[in-house]
Design an enzyme around this catalytic site. Sequence first.
Site, PDB file in Angstrom:
ATOM      1  N   LYS A  19      -3.300  -3.588  -8.775  1.00  0.00           N
ATOM      2  CA  LYS A  19      -1.900  -3.922  -8.505  1.00  0.00           C
ATOM      3  C   LYS A  19      -0.915  -3.034  -9.285  1.00  0.00           C
ATOM      4  O   LYS A  19      -1.315  -2.334 -10.234  1.00  0.00           O
ATOM      5  CB  LYS A  19      -1.681  -5.396  -8.840  1.00  0.00           C
ATOM      6  CG  LYS A  19      -2.470  -6.363  -7.952  1.00  0.00           C
ATOM      7  CD  LYS A  19      -2.128  -7.816  -8.277  1.00  0.00           C
ATOM      8  CE  LYS A  19      -2.885  -8.791  -7.409  1.00  0.00           C
ATOM      9  NZ  LYS A  19      -2.490 -10.202  -7.684  1.00  0.00           N
TER      10      LYS A  19
ATOM     11  N   TYR B 194      -0.418 -11.632   2.178  1.00  0.00           N
ATOM     12  CA  TYR B 194      -0.325 -12.879   1.418  1.00  0.00           C
ATOM     13  C   TYR B 194       0.253 -14.030   2.250  1.00  0.00           C
ATOM     14  O   TYR B 194       0.766 -14.998   1.674  1.00  0.00           O
ATOM     15  CB  TYR B 194       0.508 -12.664   0.153  1.00  0.00           C
ATOM     16  CG  TYR B 194      -0.270 -12.014  -0.983  1.00  0.00           C
ATOM     17  CD1 TYR B 194      -1.383 -12.640  -1.533  1.00  0.00           C
ATOM     18  CD2 TYR B 194       0.123 -10.786  -1.516  1.00  0.00           C
ATOM     19  CE1 TYR B 194      -2.094 -12.067  -2.581  1.00  0.00           C
ATOM     20  CE2 TYR B 194      -0.587 -10.198  -2.566  1.00  0.00           C
ATOM     21  CZ  TYR B 194      -1.700 -10.859  -3.096  1.00  0.00           C
ATOM     22  OH  TYR B 194      -2.402 -10.289  -4.136  1.00  0.00           O
TER      23      TYR B 194
ATOM     24  N   ASN C  92      -1.025  -9.680 -12.509  1.00  0.00           N
ATOM     25  CA  ASN C  92      -2.383  -9.905 -13.014  1.00  0.00           C
ATOM     26  C   ASN C  92      -3.378  -8.823 -12.592  1.00  0.00           C
ATOM     27  O   ASN C  92      -4.577  -9.074 -12.476  1.00  0.00           O
ATOM     28  CB  ASN C  92      -2.855 -11.317 -12.660  1.00  0.00           C
ATOM     29  CG  ASN C  92      -2.928 -11.548 -11.168  1.00  0.00           C
ATOM     30  OD1 ASN C  92      -2.626 -10.653 -10.380  1.00  0.00           O
ATOM     31  ND2 ASN C  92      -3.333 -12.738 -10.765  1.00  0.00           N
TER      32      ASN C  92
ATOM     33  N   HIS D 196      -6.538  -7.755  -7.330  1.00  0.00           N
ATOM     34  CA  HIS D 196      -6.828  -8.737  -6.273  1.00  0.00           C
ATOM     35  C   HIS D 196      -8.277  -8.555  -5.858  1.00  0.00           C
ATOM     36  O   HIS D 196      -8.760  -7.424  -5.789  1.00  0.00           O
ATOM     37  CB  HIS D 196      -5.939  -8.497  -5.036  1.00  0.00           C
ATOM     38  CG  HIS D 196      -6.453  -9.222  -3.818  1.00  0.00           C
ATOM     39  ND1 HIS D 196      -6.125 -10.528  -3.563  1.00  0.00           N
ATOM     40  CD2 HIS D 196      -7.325  -8.841  -2.838  1.00  0.00           C
ATOM     41  CE1 HIS D 196      -6.766 -10.927  -2.460  1.00  0.00           C
ATOM     42  NE2 HIS D 196      -7.487  -9.917  -1.998  1.00  0.00           N
TER      43      HIS D 196
ATOM     44  N   GLU E  24      -9.315  -8.440   5.243  1.00  0.00           N
ATOM     45  CA  GLU E  24      -8.538  -7.625   4.308  1.00  0.00           C
ATOM     46  C   GLU E  24      -8.975  -6.167   4.359  1.00  0.00           C
ATOM     47  O   GLU E  24      -8.135  -5.259   4.331  1.00  0.00           O
ATOM     48  CB  GLU E  24      -8.665  -8.208   2.892  1.00  0.00           C
ATOM     49  CG  GLU E  24      -7.956  -9.552   2.762  1.00  0.00           C
ATOM     50  CD  GLU E  24      -8.194 -10.256   1.432  1.00  0.00           C
ATOM     51  OE1 GLU E  24      -7.642 -11.355   1.251  1.00  0.00           O
ATOM     52  OE2 GLU E  24      -8.927  -9.729   0.572  1.00  0.00           O
TER      53      GLU E  24
HETATM   54  P1  GDP Z   1      -6.149 -14.990  -6.913  1.00  0.00           P
HETATM   55  O1  GDP Z   1      -7.063 -15.216  -5.735  1.00  0.00           O
HETATM   56  O2  GDP Z   1      -6.831 -15.197  -8.239  1.00  0.00           O
HETATM   57  O3  GDP Z   1      -5.441 -13.650  -6.858  1.00  0.00           O
HETATM   58  O4  GDP Z   1      -5.027 -16.137  -6.878  1.00  0.00           O
HETATM   59  P2  GDP Z   1      -4.204 -16.828  -5.698  1.00  0.00           P
HETATM   60  O5  GDP Z   1      -4.799 -16.525  -4.358  1.00  0.00           O
HETATM   61  O6  GDP Z   1      -4.024 -18.261  -6.078  1.00  0.00           O
HETATM   62  O7  GDP Z   1      -2.758 -16.155  -5.807  1.00  0.00           O
HETATM   63  C1  GDP Z   1      -2.520 -14.871  -5.273  1.00  0.00           C
HETATM   64  C2  GDP Z   1      -1.639 -14.103  -6.208  1.00  0.00           C
HETATM   65  O8  GDP Z   1      -0.362 -14.729  -6.276  1.00  0.00           O
HETATM   66  C3  GDP Z   1      -2.109 -14.073  -7.677  1.00  0.00           C
HETATM   67  O9  GDP Z   1      -3.108 -13.121  -7.925  1.00  0.00           O
HETATM   68  C4  GDP Z   1      -0.816 -13.764  -8.410  1.00  0.00           C
HETATM   69  O10 GDP Z   1      -0.511 -12.378  -8.358  1.00  0.00           O
HETATM   70  C5  GDP Z   1       0.212 -14.545  -7.568  1.00  0.00           C
HETATM   71  N1  GDP Z   1       0.479 -15.852  -8.174  1.00  0.00           N
HETATM   72  C6  GDP Z   1      -0.316 -16.952  -8.179  1.00  0.00           C
HETATM   73  N2  GDP Z   1       0.263 -17.971  -8.837  1.00  0.00           N
HETATM   74  C7  GDP Z   1       1.479 -17.498  -9.257  1.00  0.00           C
HETATM   75  C8  GDP Z   1       2.562 -18.063  -9.998  1.00  0.00           C
HETATM   76  O11 GDP Z   1       2.530 -19.218 -10.404  1.00  0.00           O
HETATM   77  N3  GDP Z   1       3.640 -17.239 -10.222  1.00  0.00           N
HETATM   78  C9  GDP Z   1       3.692 -15.963  -9.758  1.00  0.00           C
HETATM   79  N4  GDP Z   1       4.774 -15.205 -10.011  1.00  0.00           N
HETATM   80  N5  GDP Z   1       2.691 -15.390  -9.065  1.00  0.00           N
HETATM   81  C10 GDP Z   1       1.599 -16.134  -8.833  1.00  0.00           C
END
Ligand code: GDP
Length: 140
Positions: free
Chosen positions: A11, A51, A114, A117, A128
């Site tokens: 990212k 997303y 973070n 992905h 994807e």
């Molecule tokens: P992943 O599968 O571990 O990437 O997590 P998710 O599918 O739940 O979320 C997708 C992405 O959304 C995450 O990797 C973060 O970049 C973002 N994200 C998730 N939760 C939050 C949050 O509470 N705040 C913000 N700003 N971004 C978030």
Amino acid sequence: MAIERTFSIIKPDATARNLTGAVNAMIEQAGLRIVAQKRVRITREQAETFYAVHKARPFFGELVDFMISGPVVVQVLEGEGAIAKYRDVMGATDPAKAAPNTIRKVHARSIGENSVHGSDAADTAKQEIAQFFAGNEIVG
Ligand code: GDP
């Protein structure tokens, strides 16, 4: 265990800090092979499609803005049980909760920024990969 392919994104927070090689080293050390890779800037439309499952979440706008804020490196990773293995190598979404020596524990800045992905299941991995790579760009 079967050989699988998973989709990965390094990212913008990681490319901005010149961490592509450091992340790739952690991927390769885990036994995953990088069988396709390109550095691109994704469009707002691509980020929104990618997303779409999070569209109703309060952080959706922030997430899309972040993903188009700089270059990303999109990748296809291959190996035994690659989908679950890469999730382990990445660590928990929130770096504060990620296990030691995971990419997110070592490199991520926050739950949003973070660093990586990785696909969460076989069907999403397939979708994807197809969003970003043609079949002949993947060389195993
Ligand atoms: P992943 O599968 O571990 O990437 O997590 P998710 O599918 O739940 O979320 C997708 C992405 O959304 C995450 O990797 C973060 O970049 C973002 N994200 C998730 N939760 C939050 C949050 O509470 N705040 C913000 N700003 N971004 C978030």
